[in-house]
Design a protein around this motif. Sequence first.
Motif, PDB file in Angstrom:
ATOM      1  N   GLY A  38       0.888  -0.724   0.049  1.00 55.73           N
ATOM      2  CA  GLY A  38      -0.076  -0.102  -0.031  1.00 55.73           C
ATOM      3  C   GLY A  38       1.184   1.366   0.217  1.00 55.73           C
ATOM      4  N   GLN A  39       2.337   0.804   0.693  1.00 56.54           N
ATOM      5  CA  GLN A  39       2.958   2.253   0.737  1.00 56.54           C
ATOM      6  C   GLN A  39       3.625   2.701  -1.045  1.00 56.54           C
ATOM      7  N   ILE A  40       2.655   3.898  -2.187  1.00 54.06           N
ATOM      8  CA  ILE A  40       2.481   3.796  -2.719  1.00 54.06           C
ATOM      9  C   ILE A  40       3.291   5.403  -3.077  1.00 54.06           C
ATOM     10  N   TYR A  41       3.675   5.736  -4.517  1.00 57.72           N
ATOM     11  CA  TYR A  41       3.958   7.492  -4.810  1.00 57.72           C
ATOM     12  C   TYR A  41       3.256   7.485  -5.945  1.00 57.72           C
ATOM     13  N   ILE A  42       2.578   8.436  -6.094  1.00 64.59           N
ATOM     14  CA  ILE A  42       2.327   9.089  -8.079  1.00 64.59           C
ATOM     15  C   ILE A  42       2.396  10.336  -7.941  1.00 64.59           C
ATOM     16  N   PRO A  43       3.974   9.973  -8.947  1.00 65.67           N
ATOM     17  CA  PRO A  43       4.426  11.708  -8.516  1.00 65.67           C
ATOM     18  C   PRO A  43       3.231  13.001  -9.733  1.00 65.67           C
ATOM     19  N   GLY A  44       2.979  11.813 -10.164  1.00 62.84           N
ATOM     20  CA  GLY A  44       1.955  13.268 -10.798  1.00 62.84           C
ATOM     21  C   GLY A  44       1.102  14.101 -10.523  1.00 62.84           C
ATOM     22  N   ILE A  45       0.071  12.558  -9.046  1.00 64.30           N
ATOM     23  CA  ILE A  45      -1.225  13.287  -8.594  1.00 64.30           C
ATOM     24  C   ILE A  45      -0.269  14.085  -7.166  1.00 64.30           C
ATOM     25  N   ASN A  46       0.808  13.830  -6.704  1.00 67.93           N
ATOM     26  CA  ASN A  46       1.672  14.620  -5.822  1.00 67.93           C
ATOM     27  C   ASN A  46       1.975  16.398  -6.466  1.00 67.93           C
ATOM     28  N   TRP A  47       2.453  16.460  -7.520  1.00 64.65           N
ATOM     29  CA  TRP A  47       2.674  17.630  -7.418  1.00 64.65           C
ATOM     30  C   TRP A  47       1.457  18.392  -7.707  1.00 64.65           C
ATOM     31  N   THR A  48       0.676  17.485  -8.882  1.00 61.85           N
ATOM     32  CA  THR A  48      -0.912  18.372  -8.968  1.00 61.85           C
ATOM     33  C   THR A  48      -1.142  18.763  -7.793  1.00 61.85           C
ATOM     34  N   LEU A  49      -1.510  18.427  -6.243  1.00 66.25           N
ATOM     35  CA  LEU A  49      -1.655  19.024  -5.470  1.00 66.25           C
ATOM     36  C   LEU A  49      -1.129  19.572  -4.574  1.00 66.25           C
ATOM     37  N   MET A  50      -0.066  19.506  -4.680  1.00 66.04           N
ATOM     38  CA  MET A  50       1.173  21.091  -3.855  1.00 66.04           C
ATOM     39  C   MET A  50       1.042  22.162  -4.354  1.00 66.04           C
ATOM     40  N   VAL A  51       1.037  22.148  -6.194  1.00 61.30           N
ATOM     41  CA  VAL A  51       0.723  23.406  -7.241  1.00 61.30           C
ATOM     42  C   VAL A  51      -0.642  23.369  -6.414  1.00 61.30           C
ATOM     43  N   LEU A  52      -1.860  23.001  -5.993  1.00 64.61           N
ATOM     44  CA  LEU A  52      -3.312  23.421  -5.342  1.00 64.61           C
ATOM     45  C   LEU A  52      -3.305  23.864  -4.617  1.00 64.61           C
ATOM     46  N   VAL A  53      -3.053  22.942  -3.284  1.00 66.13           N
ATOM     47  CA  VAL A  53      -2.619  22.818  -2.084  1.00 66.13           C
ATOM     48  C   VAL A  53      -1.891  24.666  -1.831  1.00 66.13           C
ATOM     49  N   ILE A  54      -0.893  24.774  -1.920  1.00 66.09           N
ATOM     50  CA  ILE A  54       0.025  25.753  -2.063  1.00 66.09           C
ATOM     51  C   ILE A  54      -0.726  26.944  -2.461  1.00 66.09           C
ATOM     52  N   ALA A  55      -1.177  27.526  -3.583  1.00 62.28           N
ATOM     53  CA  ALA A  55      -2.049  27.945  -4.478  1.00 62.28           C
ATOM     54  C   ALA A  55      -3.459  28.396  -3.362  1.00 62.28           C
ATOM     55  N   LEU A  56      -4.200  27.542  -2.997  1.00 63.46           N
ATOM     56  CA  LEU A  56      -5.074  28.546  -1.873  1.00 63.46           C
ATOM     57  C   LEU A  56      -4.576  28.933  -1.136  1.00 63.46           C
ATOM     58  N   VAL A  57      -3.244  28.484   0.087  1.00 62.84           N
ATOM     59  CA  VAL A  57      -2.993  29.177   1.029  1.00 62.84           C
ATOM     60  C   VAL A  57      -2.643  30.503   0.510  1.00 62.84           C
ATOM     61  N   LEU A  58      -1.780  30.909  -0.833  1.00 61.23           N
ATOM     62  CA  LEU A  58      -1.625  31.831  -0.833  1.00 61.23           C
ATOM     63  C   LEU A  58      -2.945  32.621  -1.085  1.00 61.23           C
ATOM     64  N   ALA A  59      -3.803  32.588  -1.547  1.00 58.68           N
ATOM     65  CA  ALA A  59      -5.303  32.529  -2.618  1.00 58.68           C
ATOM     66  C   ALA A  59      -5.976  33.351  -0.877  1.00 58.68           C
ATOM     67  N   PHE A  60      -6.375  32.456   0.047  1.00 57.40           N
ATOM     68  CA  PHE A  60      -7.543  32.793   1.258  1.00 57.40           C
ATOM     69  C   PHE A  60      -6.480  33.266   2.515  1.00 57.40           C
ATOM     70  N   ARG A  61      -4.897  33.121   2.099  1.00 63.12           N
ATOM     71  CA  ARG A  61      -4.168  33.035   2.995  1.00 63.12           C
ATOM     72  C   ARG A  61      -4.908  32.951   4.515  1.00 63.12           C
TER      73      ARG A  61
END
Length: 639
Positions: free
Chosen positions: A350-373
């Motif tokens: 079960g210990q897996i890593y999917i780069p495509g999902i990871n980097w997409t989530l990272m960009v969106l999460v950080i964008a939300l933090v910077l937008a909503f603050r």
Amino acid sequence: MASSSNANTHAHGHNGHGNVGLFGLMVGAIGVVFGDIGTSPLYTIKEAFIPHYGLTPDHATVMGVLSLVFWALVIVVTLKYVSIIMRADNEGEGGIMALMALAQRTLPKGSRSAYAVGILGIFGASLFFGDGVITPAVSVLSALEGIEVAAPKLHTWIVPLAVLILLALFMTQRFGTEKVGKVFGPITALWFASLAALGLFNIGHNPEVLQAFNPSWAVRFFIDHGWHGIFILGAVVLAVTGGEALYADMGHFGAKPIRYAWYFFVLPALMLNYLGQGALVLADPTAVKNPFYIGVPDWAMVPMIGLATAAAVIASQAVITGAYSVARQAMQLGYIPRMAITHTSKDTIGQIYIPGINWTLMVLVIALVLAFRTSTALASAYGVSVSGTMLIDTLLLALVARTMWPKARRWVLPLCVLFAVVEFAFLIANGVKFLDGAWVPVVLAIIAFTVLRTWRRGRELLHAEIRKEGIQIDTFLPGLMLAPPVRVPGTAIFMTAQTGVVPHALLHNLKHNKVLHERNVFLTVDTMNVPYAPKEKRLKIDSIGGADFYRVVIKFGFMETPDVPLALMRSCDKGGIHFDPMETTYFASRETVIASRHRGMPYWRDKLFAVMHRNAASATGFFRIPGNRLVELGAQVEI
């Protein structure tokens, strides 16, 4: 909501838990399953008294809000998820994708009902991705906002620190979470113990808050505030975010450890903390600015900020690994393109890593933090995806209960009506915040849903075109053997999704290389709607047309990672043909999709599918086929 790929840390986790005792499983579940719901006290009561709702922190209102929080936890989490929906396990696995597959098994294949259930399940999974983007952002921000209480001058550092923590979290995913995961349980257990201790400490300000368990306070709240009192549910739903994770992570920990941990530890700790915050607000109405941190003694402030941040990171980790798990299930069920999957542990599948999902989530999460603050601004975006997913879970549960539980459905179906009413009210309450930020998870979910449905429909159209242009194996092989080409040593495995049609790769090989291997296998990989394929159904080998031609079907469950060479090697164990890895060559057809304006889907969706198909991971990595044993041959297909 935070499901986790830790839910399947070994291929057959649903069959037993080895030597791990009930207490060990409870500690593990506390670390993984309850991270999201455990960070809710950081912001739930605070959000209930923001100006948006127009509530004043008087005695009746505070008691009403506390009563609503308690009964939301009882009805939605305790009664629905912990007591009932965990019975709806798909061979031990839970989560919306597993529930969708279970519900579809009760319906005729290809029927409109099965299609509708598929649409519901996929939209629920899409809402999960919307929720998965918001959870890390709001959890980390709300934890760090304790800095503002402890040292107001450091307010400007909150957002940069949140971004740094989230960057570190996402960038370390590729190393795996196995070692870090071992400390998740104890840290989260300490977090819940601290919540309970803080709650007990603050209840001393006004022990009368214990009366909030009486539902009459919730009823009185609606009487006092009229019909628009329903909008406060937009804040109350924050208390139950993460409830779906209890069900989603059932596969690894089992129902009993999760139930016990909830009944005897997590629920009491949460409610003590909520009651403590209520008592503090009654004693000092100005504490509504941040009742969680204002209730922390000065000497404990810095440790509590550190512990809250650790709990927020753990909650975020559960969501991120949950995104990997859901993405893998969606890949297996044919809803998203194949993506590169890295296994970060030799011992736990079960210990897996999917780069495509990871980097997409990272960009969106950080964008939300910077937008909503702020967590307050983000909380307005929270809730729509959670309540939507919960409502879909209820609808699917009702279907499963009606068709599969002849005795229990007499009492489960009426309760499903209650759950649906409560969750629909949550949905309405959050829907009115649409322009304040609730549109974010909705838009993300619609985009995810469009991608999932486009890929699924595009694959159907692609396979239909291949079938239409294809040659039937039964008629092709006898004609081929009338004038056989040159035979060369070794085994050729031609991968095909169409069991009765000659693979394009074979036709291209004959056309260009003008040779035929001494043994030829037409291989189809199929995904079952159960988590793990039974051993007796794993592999089917049929001889066709003589002259060493075989049709092989390998079946995997939707929770498994397909390993084609391993499955073929094990075929000799059951008396099948022997596959020598060094004498075997895999042939796969790599179609180039051409979008057409007057066929299939709308043109823009055809173009979207063509782009996804072009960028999908090759069969080499996804089916774990050695790259030096694979030959890919191209073909153009118009849809």
